[in-house]
Design an enzyme around this catalytic site. Structure first.
Site, PDB file in Angstrom:
ATOM      1  N   LEU A  32      61.666  87.994  38.510  1.00 50.94           N
ATOM      2  CA  LEU A  32      61.950  86.935  39.218  1.00 50.94           C
ATOM      3  C   LEU A  32      62.945  85.976  38.643  1.00 50.94           C
ATOM      4  O   LEU A  32      63.489  86.015  37.315  1.00 50.94           O
ATOM      5  CB  LEU A  32      60.726  86.004  39.437  1.00 50.94           C
ATOM      6  CG  LEU A  32      60.026  85.327  38.188  1.00 50.94           C
ATOM      7  CD1 LEU A  32      60.584  84.058  37.874  1.00 50.94           C
ATOM      8  CD2 LEU A  32      58.559  84.853  38.350  1.00 50.94           C
ATOM      9  N   ARG A  33      63.849  85.160  39.615  1.00 52.95           N
ATOM     10  CA  ARG A  33      65.033  84.332  38.942  1.00 52.95           C
ATOM     11  C   ARG A  33      64.171  82.970  39.448  1.00 52.95           C
ATOM     12  O   ARG A  33      63.675  82.674  40.721  1.00 52.95           O
ATOM     13  CB  ARG A  33      65.987  84.297  40.057  1.00 52.95           C
ATOM     14  CG  ARG A  33      66.945  85.646  39.810  1.00 52.95           C
ATOM     15  CD  ARG A  33      67.862  85.953  40.820  1.00 52.95           C
ATOM     16  NE  ARG A  33      67.165  86.088  41.984  1.00 52.95           N
ATOM     17  CZ  ARG A  33      67.571  86.410  43.368  1.00 52.95           C
ATOM     18  NH1 ARG A  33      68.944  86.093  43.257  1.00 52.95           N
ATOM     19  NH2 ARG A  33      66.961  86.371  44.353  1.00 52.95           N
ATOM     20  N   CYS A  67      66.263  82.871  29.540  1.00 52.94           N
ATOM     21  CA  CYS A  67      66.096  84.177  29.319  1.00 52.94           C
ATOM     22  C   CYS A  67      67.501  85.128  28.902  1.00 52.94           C
ATOM     23  O   CYS A  67      67.358  85.746  27.892  1.00 52.94           O
ATOM     24  CB  CYS A  67      65.764  84.815  30.779  1.00 52.94           C
ATOM     25  SG  CYS A  67      64.005  84.492  31.407  1.00 52.94           S
ATOM     26  N   LYS A  95      48.826  70.468  31.094  1.00 54.75           N
ATOM     27  CA  LYS A  95      49.273  71.163  32.260  1.00 54.75           C
ATOM     28  C   LYS A  95      48.053  71.621  33.092  1.00 54.75           C
ATOM     29  O   LYS A  95      48.227  71.835  34.360  1.00 54.75           O
ATOM     30  CB  LYS A  95      50.077  72.479  31.624  1.00 54.75           C
ATOM     31  CG  LYS A  95      50.895  73.273  32.608  1.00 54.75           C
ATOM     32  CD  LYS A  95      51.822  74.372  31.839  1.00 54.75           C
ATOM     33  CE  LYS A  95      52.964  73.961  31.458  1.00 54.75           C
ATOM     34  NZ  LYS A  95      53.856  75.228  31.129  1.00 54.75           N
TER      35      LYS A  95
HETATM   36  P1  NAD Z   1      57.197  79.034  29.860  1.00 59.96           P
HETATM   37  O1  NAD Z   1      57.591  78.619  28.680  1.00 59.96           O
HETATM   38  O2  NAD Z   1      57.442  78.359  31.315  1.00 59.96           O
HETATM   39  O3  NAD Z   1      55.523  79.067  30.027  1.00 59.96           O
HETATM   40  C1  NAD Z   1      54.669  80.028  28.734  1.00 59.96           C
HETATM   41  C2  NAD Z   1      53.400  79.164  28.780  1.00 59.96           C
HETATM   42  O4  NAD Z   1      52.417  79.831  27.988  1.00 59.96           O
HETATM   43  C3  NAD Z   1      53.361  77.738  28.573  1.00 59.96           C
HETATM   44  O5  NAD Z   1      52.824  76.714  29.457  1.00 59.96           O
HETATM   45  C4  NAD Z   1      52.684  77.593  27.466  1.00 59.96           C
HETATM   46  O6  NAD Z   1      51.784  76.483  27.203  1.00 59.96           O
HETATM   47  C5  NAD Z   1      51.587  78.864  27.419  1.00 59.96           C
HETATM   48  N1  NAD Z   1      51.186  79.471  26.120  1.00 59.96           N
HETATM   49  C6  NAD Z   1      51.620  79.557  24.989  1.00 59.96           C
HETATM   50  N2  NAD Z   1      50.751  79.905  24.122  1.00 59.96           N
HETATM   51  C7  NAD Z   1      49.556  80.152  24.708  1.00 59.96           C
HETATM   52  C8  NAD Z   1      48.365  80.504  24.390  1.00 59.96           C
HETATM   53  N3  NAD Z   1      48.083  81.091  22.997  1.00 59.96           N
HETATM   54  N4  NAD Z   1      47.373  80.564  25.472  1.00 59.96           N
HETATM   55  C9  NAD Z   1      47.802  80.263  26.649  1.00 59.96           C
HETATM   56  N5  NAD Z   1      48.826  79.823  26.851  1.00 59.96           N
HETATM   57  C10 NAD Z   1      49.507  79.793  26.261  1.00 59.96           C
HETATM   58  O7  NAD Z   1      57.725  80.284  29.946  1.00 59.96           O
HETATM   59  P2  NAD Z   1      58.195  81.334  30.944  1.00 59.96           P
HETATM   60  O8  NAD Z   1      59.849  81.043  31.505  1.00 59.96           O
HETATM   61  O9  NAD Z   1      57.279  81.255  31.981  1.00 59.96           O
HETATM   62  O10 NAD Z   1      58.412  82.741  30.235  1.00 59.96           O
HETATM   63  C11 NAD Z   1      57.360  83.562  29.854  1.00 59.96           C
HETATM   64  C12 NAD Z   1      57.752  84.915  29.497  1.00 59.96           C
HETATM   65  O11 NAD Z   1      58.348  85.474  30.833  1.00 59.96           O
HETATM   66  C13 NAD Z   1      58.993  84.943  28.540  1.00 59.96           C
HETATM   67  O12 NAD Z   1      58.821  86.189  27.932  1.00 59.96           O
HETATM   68  C14 NAD Z   1      60.133  85.100  29.382  1.00 59.96           C
HETATM   69  O13 NAD Z   1      61.382  85.879  28.720  1.00 59.96           O
HETATM   70  C15 NAD Z   1      59.513  85.959  30.408  1.00 59.96           C
HETATM   71  N6  NAD Z   1      60.602  85.689  31.879  1.00 59.96           N
HETATM   72  C16 NAD Z   1      60.959  84.431  32.168  1.00 59.96           C
HETATM   73  C17 NAD Z   1      61.480  84.168  33.445  1.00 59.96           C
HETATM   74  C18 NAD Z   1      61.861  83.084  34.150  1.00 59.96           C
HETATM   75  O14 NAD Z   1      62.843  83.064  34.791  1.00 59.96           O
HETATM   76  N7  NAD Z   1      61.492  81.771  33.220  1.00 59.96           N
HETATM   77  C19 NAD Z   1      61.840  85.511  34.053  1.00 59.96           C
HETATM   78  C20 NAD Z   1      61.321  86.815  33.848  1.00 59.96           C
HETATM   79  C21 NAD Z   1      60.594  86.866  32.544  1.00 59.96           C
END
Ligand code: NAD
Length: 471
Positions: free
Chosen positions: A156-157, A283, A39
């Site tokens: 965000l959505r 989510c 990535k």
């Molecule tokens: P995602 O799975 O798209 O991204 C998470 C990233 O973290 C991945 O790229 C992964 O490789 C990385 N990661 C994991 N362990 C790691 C480490 N030890 N060091 C560095 N990087 C590491 O997840 P997301 O959808 O972005 O969601 C992240 C958080 O935000 C969650 O808690 C989610 O509930 C919250 N959230 C998500 C959204 C959404 O719409 N996706 C909206 C609001 C809040």
């Protein structure tokens, strides 16, 4: 006054990456960290690993300039004033949030701290997480005056993530010290002062017309609860309208009219009152479960949330039955499927009801030709490789020679399809719309047998199977 900060973002997924490029838009220097080397390599070339409006443009603007990408968290920690943790918090077996990624990141940050850092929870986390992170810092020997932990939940959505981030309804900062509040206020100052919106090339959005986003300062615990409760409430709205849609269907009323009537009440609002095949995504399902778990841990019964989940599961099942009653039998039937993502505008298929339904139809022996504008690559990785499943190059190819066309994701472009062409290429002009994208009267004019959600059966009069109610 605008202050340029150096911000570390840990996790470069949907939230972390969008946060990173948006903070760069606000004039900050950003170090975006991810443990996924592939990535990071892709991002260093300015290539977005996810489908999100405005993301390619902002990456082009800031990649290897204001935003750098790295796998080196230690170095990022030492160079940053604030570290935003944006890693995943998936659902564990027991239903609670799996906090192991947050734990791992917090521990690594703790081991790297040599000067004051603000550690910010950006991931969606259960109440008390800030205290756990503080405990990790202290256990790793970080003096109490060298860190603060704050909560800055993200609302965000997916699909509109960049616009949502830069034009938020509100910014919530959960802080337990003046020092933490000062840093977070400085981070968001270009939005709260409105200076960002005056900037040449600013991403356009609602805040340019509707005034500045409010910054709500709360305790860290309150901020953690705000995020869980917001998602639980939105999921509840969806399940509520889905049950009302089932009543509409039973009595022959149109849910779209009913929903408009309900949503016009300023106390209720139109958003998330759209009947369909149920919510999905990374989510709502996990956050509803996690919030219910939090309540349970406190000895509080939140049966309402169990009902929200139950309705959501049943809604998918109802759609499945609707297709069955339109086709009578499944084995060997050809289905055109429009949409695989959990919602339009994104390539995210996590917990997508569309993916679940495709699996269910395949198990029944259907032959599926599926199309999604952005999510096909991700769908190919999770759906079974099968002769019965193919991926089409566009919606018309998916529909060609199908016994029925199913709409499973609310991509705006599906609503723009050429209905005349569609009616000619389908084997039978049957459209079963899980997202109510089409007008039943118009569909009838084009000769379709059209079934939506919560709408009187929009049967074509000439189709005898639909002139009578068959069980
Ligand atoms: P995602 O799975 O798209 O991204 C998470 C990233 O973290 C991945 O790229 C992964 O490789 C990385 N990661 C994991 N362990 C790691 C480490 N030890 N060091 C560095 N990087 C590491 O997840 P997301 O959808 O972005 O969601 C992240 C958080 O935000 C969650 O808690 C989610 O509930 C919250 N959230 C998500 C959204 C959404 O719409 N996706 C909206 C609001 C809040």
């Amino acid at each position: 006054m605008k202050e340029q900060l150096t911000i570390g973002i840990v996790g470069s997924g949907y939230v972390g990456l969008v946060t990173a490029v948006c903070f760069a838009e606000l004039g900050h220097r950003v170090i975006c960290v991810d443990s996924d080397e592939k990535k990071i390599a892709l991002l260093r070339q300015g290539k977005p690993p996810i489908h999100e409006e405005y993301l390619p443009q902002l990456l082009e603007r800031h990649c290897n300039g204001a935003v750098e990408f790295t796998t080196d968290l230690k170095n990022a920690t030492q160079r940053s004033q604030a570290l935003f943790i944006a890693v995943g918090t998936p659902q564990s077996q027991a239903g609670n949030a799996d906090m192991s990624y947050v734990d791992a990141v917090a521990s690594e940050i703790a081991r790297a701290i040599t000067s004051y850092k603000l550690v910010v929870e950006k991931s969606t986390v259960p109440v008390y997480t800030n205290e756990w992170i503080s405990r990790i810092m202290v256990r790793n020997g970080v003096p109490r005056d060298l860190f603060d932990v704050a909560s800055n939940p993200e609302f965000l959505r997916e699909g509109t993530a960049v616009v949502d981030f830069l034009h938020p309804d509100r910014i919530v900062i959960g802080v337990d010290s003046g020092r933490a509040a000062d840093v977070l206020r400085a981070v968001y100052e270009p939005l709260t002062s409105g200076n960002y919106y005056k900037q040449a090339g600013a991403v356009p959005g609602p805040r340019m017309a509707s005034g500045l986003p409010p910054l709500l300062e709360t305790s860290t615990k309150a901020a953690e609860i705000i995020k869980h409760a917001s998602n639980a409430f939105l999921a509840m709205k969806i399940s509520f309208i889905n049950v009302v849609s089932n009543i509409c269907e039973a009595v022959g009323a149109d849910i779209e009219q009913v929903s408009k009537g309900i949503g016009s009440d300023g106390r209720i609002g139109h958003k998330f009152l759209k009947a369909g095949i149920g919510y999905g995504g990374s989510c709502f399902p996990k956050d509803v479960a996690a919030f219910r778990y939090v309540a349970e841990q406190m000895g509080i019964e939140f049966g309402l949330l169990s009902e929200v989940e139950k309705v959501n599961t049943e809604q998918k099942q109802r759609f499945f039955q609707k297709v069955r009653s339109a086709l009578w039998t499944f084995r060997g039937k050809r289905l055109g499927v429009l949409g695989l993502a959990f919602k339009g505008g994104t390539d995210d298929i996590r917990e997508s009801p569309a993916i679940d339904l495709v699996r269910m139809f395949l198990q029944e022996g259907c032959i599926i030709s599926a199309y999604d504008p952005a999510a096909m690559e991700k769908a190919k990785q999770v759906l079974p490789a099968s002769e019965s499943l193919s991926f089409a190059k566009d919606a018309y190819e998916a529909a060609a020679d199908a016994d029925a066309l199913l709409v499973l994701t609310d991509w705006a472009e599906f609503a723009e399809l050429d209905l005349d062409r569609l009616s000619r290429i389908l084997r039978y002009p049957v459209v079963i719309d899980g997202r109510n994208l089409f007008d039943p009267a118009l569909m009838r004019q084009y000769g379709f047998t059209y079934l939506g959600i919560g709408r009187a059966a929009g049967a074509h009069e000439k189709d005898p199977a639909f002139a009578y109610k068959l069980p």
